[in-house]
Design a protein around this motif. Structure first.
Motif, PDB file in Angstrom:
ATOM      1  N   ALA A 349       0.911  -1.251   0.056  1.00  0.00           N
ATOM      2  CA  ALA A 349      -0.136  -0.009  -0.197  1.00  0.00           C
ATOM      3  C   ALA A 349       0.955   1.316   0.006  1.00  0.00           C
ATOM      4  N   ALA A 350       0.233   2.449  -0.538  1.00  0.00           N
ATOM      5  CA  ALA A 350       0.937   3.642  -0.602  1.00  0.00           C
ATOM      6  C   ALA A 350       0.017   4.340   0.259  1.00  0.00           C
ATOM      7  N   ILE A 351       0.823   5.384   1.175  1.00  0.00           N
ATOM      8  CA  ILE A 351       0.348   6.209   1.799  1.00  0.00           C
ATOM      9  C   ILE A 351       0.600   7.759   1.174  1.00  0.00           C
ATOM     10  N   TYR A 390       0.099   8.197  -8.400  1.00  0.00           N
ATOM     11  CA  TYR A 390      -0.769   7.185  -8.256  1.00  0.00           C
ATOM     12  C   TYR A 390      -0.040   6.361  -9.492  1.00  0.00           C
ATOM     13  N   ARG A 391       0.298   7.212 -10.703  1.00  0.00           N
ATOM     14  CA  ARG A 391       1.023   6.231 -11.974  1.00  0.00           C
ATOM     15  C   ARG A 391       2.115   5.531 -11.361  1.00  0.00           C
ATOM     16  N   ARG A 392       3.086   6.093 -10.560  1.00  0.00           N
ATOM     17  CA  ARG A 392       4.250   5.636 -10.079  1.00  0.00           C
ATOM     18  C   ARG A 392       3.883   4.174  -9.389  1.00  0.00           C
ATOM     19  N   GLN A 393       2.933   4.149  -8.294  1.00  0.00           N
ATOM     20  CA  GLN A 393       2.499   3.122  -7.756  1.00  0.00           C
ATOM     21  C   GLN A 393       2.005   1.977  -8.502  1.00  0.00           C
ATOM     22  N   ASP A 394       0.925   2.566  -9.634  1.00  0.00           N
ATOM     23  CA  ASP A 394       0.433   1.523 -10.611  1.00  0.00           C
ATOM     24  C   ASP A 394       1.717   0.660 -11.214  1.00  0.00           C
ATOM     25  N   GLU A 395       2.555   1.600 -11.536  1.00  0.00           N
ATOM     26  CA  GLU A 395       3.608   0.749 -12.391  1.00  0.00           C
ATOM     27  C   GLU A 395       4.506  -0.150 -11.659  1.00  0.00           C
ATOM     28  N   ILE A 396       4.525   0.152 -10.191  1.00  0.00           N
ATOM     29  CA  ILE A 396       5.406  -0.874  -9.490  1.00  0.00           C
ATOM     30  C   ILE A 396       4.167  -2.040  -8.831  1.00  0.00           C
ATOM     31  N   GLY A 397       2.842  -1.751  -9.240  1.00  0.00           N
ATOM     32  CA  GLY A 397       2.093  -2.895  -8.817  1.00  0.00           C
ATOM     33  C   GLY A 397       1.329  -2.805  -7.532  1.00  0.00           C
ATOM     34  N   PRO A 399      -1.169  -2.620  -5.063  1.00  0.00           N
ATOM     35  CA  PRO A 399      -2.797  -2.713  -4.910  1.00  0.00           C
ATOM     36  C   PRO A 399      -3.469  -1.715  -4.304  1.00  0.00           C
ATOM     37  N   PHE A 400      -3.144  -0.957  -3.265  1.00  0.00           N
ATOM     38  CA  PHE A 400      -3.931  -0.060  -2.733  1.00  0.00           C
ATOM     39  C   PHE A 400      -3.256   1.182  -2.505  1.00  0.00           C
ATOM     40  N   ALA A 401      -3.811   2.362  -2.473  1.00  0.00           N
ATOM     41  CA  ALA A 401      -3.295   3.565  -2.169  1.00  0.00           C
ATOM     42  C   ALA A 401      -4.429   4.148  -1.020  1.00  0.00           C
ATOM     43  N   ASP A 412     -11.394  12.227  10.123  1.00  0.00           N
ATOM     44  CA  ASP A 412     -10.692  11.344  10.176  1.00  0.00           C
ATOM     45  C   ASP A 412     -11.008   9.947   9.376  1.00  0.00           C
ATOM     46  N   THR A 413     -11.173  10.391   8.147  1.00  0.00           N
ATOM     47  CA  THR A 413     -11.276   9.216   7.134  1.00  0.00           C
ATOM     48  C   THR A 413     -10.373   9.469   6.107  1.00  0.00           C
ATOM     49  N   VAL A 414     -10.257   8.348   5.419  1.00  0.00           N
ATOM     50  CA  VAL A 414      -9.239   8.605   4.168  1.00  0.00           C
ATOM     51  C   VAL A 414      -9.933   7.827   3.212  1.00  0.00           C
ATOM     52  N   THR A 415      -9.240   8.111   1.743  1.00  0.00           N
ATOM     53  CA  THR A 415      -9.779   7.551   0.632  1.00  0.00           C
ATOM     54  C   THR A 415      -8.755   6.358   0.412  1.00  0.00           C
ATOM     55  N   VAL A 416      -9.288   5.103  -0.052  1.00  0.00           N
ATOM     56  CA  VAL A 416      -8.682   4.139  -0.595  1.00  0.00           C
ATOM     57  C   VAL A 416      -8.852   3.711  -1.921  1.00  0.00           C
ATOM     58  N   ARG A 417      -7.745   3.624  -2.647  1.00  0.00           N
ATOM     59  CA  ARG A 417      -7.810   3.666  -4.179  1.00  0.00           C
ATOM     60  C   ARG A 417      -7.523   2.230  -4.573  1.00  0.00           C
ATOM     61  N   ASP A 418      -8.347   1.465  -5.245  1.00  0.00           N
ATOM     62  CA  ASP A 418      -8.032   0.080  -5.752  1.00  0.00           C
ATOM     63  C   ASP A 418      -7.306   0.107  -7.103  1.00  0.00           C
ATOM     64  N   ARG A 419      -5.979  -0.497  -6.975  1.00  0.00           N
ATOM     65  CA  ARG A 419      -5.268  -0.428  -8.260  1.00  0.00           C
ATOM     66  C   ARG A 419      -6.085  -0.879  -9.680  1.00  0.00           C
ATOM     67  N   ASP A 420      -6.563  -2.060  -9.433  1.00  0.00           N
ATOM     68  CA  ASP A 420      -7.263  -2.592 -10.622  1.00  0.00           C
ATOM     69  C   ASP A 420      -8.534  -2.082 -11.115  1.00  0.00           C
ATOM     70  N   SER A 421      -9.637  -1.695 -10.177  1.00  0.00           N
ATOM     71  CA  SER A 421     -10.918  -1.276 -10.624  1.00  0.00           C
ATOM     72  C   SER A 421     -10.617   0.336 -10.621  1.00  0.00           C
ATOM     73  N   LEU A 422      -9.675   0.989  -9.795  1.00  0.00           N
ATOM     74  CA  LEU A 422      -9.628   2.238  -9.684  1.00  0.00           C
ATOM     75  C   LEU A 422     -10.837   2.899  -8.814  1.00  0.00           C
TER      76      LEU A 422
END
Ligand code: GAP
Length: 449
Positions: A349-351, A390-397, A399-401, A412-422
């Motif tokens: 995961a990326a933060i 995001y693109r950098r994380q997509d290229e190293i695979g 799965p979550f950001a 105190d909420t965060v967004t989670v982004r799914d690499r495959d479905s976006l």
């Protein structure tokens, strides 16, 4: 779906720091490679998932780590000194060297559209046998008595330890010994990136069984290993089992099945599973004078047969990258993404703080990073626009950001982004650790067709 070529894989590997040509500042060293940060992490994942399946989750297999330089007599007994050879021919005109049995796949040094021997200028030597083992010298004095070899396979280190394991680990057939480590082969025609290299990391397991059960265990290991690739996301349409004909089999084998992957170079061996019979234990018994056999209760006594699944991390690494590589257009922009199984992905995961200059966002993001890194390989990134991150994380695979934004500072909420479905959803920051744990545990299937 992207047309996946080896060039695209090489270029992405380099651009994102997975793999570089070795000794590059000195012009490289033919077909040897160095692994950068993400390459090391990916290799570590492949190795530990193999070890988990072969040793950790089983009662009947133990681990071993034998030396790379063994007594040279080991390689006489195994047949490698006499027979681990490829036939090669030299061209006196272009000075290139080719495998005699693969001339039809090679290109002439002067006219690459022709095969060696096809032009009037080609001047090929007779084929001669070339031993693939790297020789070295042990000790200060050079001479026959100090010649040794870098191991060309990890298997022989296992056979010569058969008695130790049998006695000390108190095992009886069926049982196996698994080993992971570097092997070295002076390949004449290396190439295709990591597919055929001179230095590679083998993962081999020798499974010792009563002779009458060998066929059954051979079939069992072919299926077991095939299913392991499916479990870690390789598409079934890209995998096949191919049984060797009697002529193709190695001298020690009474049955071999290759698990092949459809690499960009065509269907090629990913892993081999062989029924080696009693060849190895018998050879080492004869050459060493130490009986390598199983003696059970009731005067039961026999030389076990060996079933061997053998693969290199390099071949899995390339297959995983090829299978994962994808290109698509999203909101009129090109996106390259590695759709790796989350267990294989180097970073889980990326933060990302949305605005890196915002001290409150950075503090929250740093806090989440500290919490998650205790369990997983995660990455904090505040360099550049969010889209580029995001693109950098997509290229190293990855799965979550998790993105920390204005709303995080309010509720105190965060967004989670799914690499495959976006797809994006919001989560309480305090629940991210458990959410990630569960997400990584879920079965995963590639969205690639
Ligand atoms: N102990 C049996 C043995 O070594 P092999 O078919 O020569 O059999 C086993 O090698 C596996 O090792 C292959 O299926 C392949 O995955 C890997 N391998 C062999 N040579 C390689 C090379 N030059 N570069 C990368 N991987 C290699």
């Amino acid at each position: 779906m992207a047309d996946v070529t080896m060039d695209k894989i090489v270029s992405l590997s380099r651009r994102r720091g997975f793999v570089f040509p070795s000794s590059e500042i000195y012009g490289g060293m033919g077909s040897t490679y160095d692994y950068g940060h993400y390459g090391v992490l990916t290799k570590n994942n492949i190795r530990s998932l193999w070890f988990q399946a072969m040793v950790q989750e089983r009662d009947d297999i133990v681990a071993l780590d034998s030396a790379i330089i063994l007594n040279p007599r080991v390689w006489e007994a195994s047949g490698h000194v006499g027979g681990f050879t490829d036939p090669l021919v030299d061209c006196r005109t272009c000075k290139l060297r080719f495998r005699a049995d693969q001339i039809d796949q090679a290109s002439c040094g002067r006219r690459p559209s022709k095969h060696p021997g096809e032009t009037p200028d080609c001047d090929l030597t007779e084929a001669r046998q070339f031993n693939l083992m790297f020789k070295t010298q042990v000790g200060a004095l050079e001479g026959e008595s100090s010649t040794a070899y870098l191991r060309p396979e990890t298997a022989q280190g296992i056979f010569v330890n058969f008695k130790n394991v049998l006695q000390l680990a108190r095992r009886k057939p069926p049982f196996g010994i698994a080993q992971v480590g570097k092997s070295f082969r002076n390949e004449i025609t290396p190439g295709n990136f990591l597919f055929r290299v001179r230095e590679f990391e083998q993962m081999e397991m020798e499974f010792f069984v009563p002779p009458a059960d060998a066929e059954r265990w051979y079939r069992y290991w072919v299926d077991e290993r095939f299913n392991w690739y499916l479990k870690y996301g390789l598409r079934e349409s890209m995998l096949r089992k191919r049984e060797h004909s009697a002529e193709e089999r190695s001298h020690y084998s009474s049955g071999t099945t290759d698990i092949e992957y459809l690499y960009p170079i065509g269907w090629s061996e990913l892993e081999g599973v062989a029924n080696r019979g009693d060849f190895d234990l018998t050879q080492h018994t004869q050459h060493s004078g130490t009986k390598l056999e199983f003696v059970g209760d009731d005067s039961e006594r026999y030389t076990p047969y060996v079933i061997e699944p053998a693969v290199s991390i390099e071949r899995i690494f390339v297959a995983m990258l090829v299978d994962a590589y994808d290109e698509e257009v999203v909101a009129e922009r090109d996106r390259t993404v590695l759709r790796l199984h989350p267990a294989i992905a180097p970073v889980k995961a990326a933060i990302l703080p949305l605005i890196p200059r915002n001290a409150d966002m950075v503090e929250k993001a740093r806090g989440l990073h500290e919490e998650l890194r205790k369990q997983h390989m995660v990455e904090y990134d505040d360099g550049g626009q969010i889209g580029r991150r995001y693109r950098r994380q997509d290229e190293i695979g990855t799965p979550f950001a998790f993105t920390i934004d204005d709303q995080t500072l309010e509720d105190d909420t965060v967004t989670v982004r799914d690499r495959d479905s976006l797809a994006q959803e919001r989560l309480p920051i305090g629940g991210v650790r458990v959410w990630l744990e569960e997400a990584l545990d879920k079965p995963w299937r590639t969205p690639k067709a």
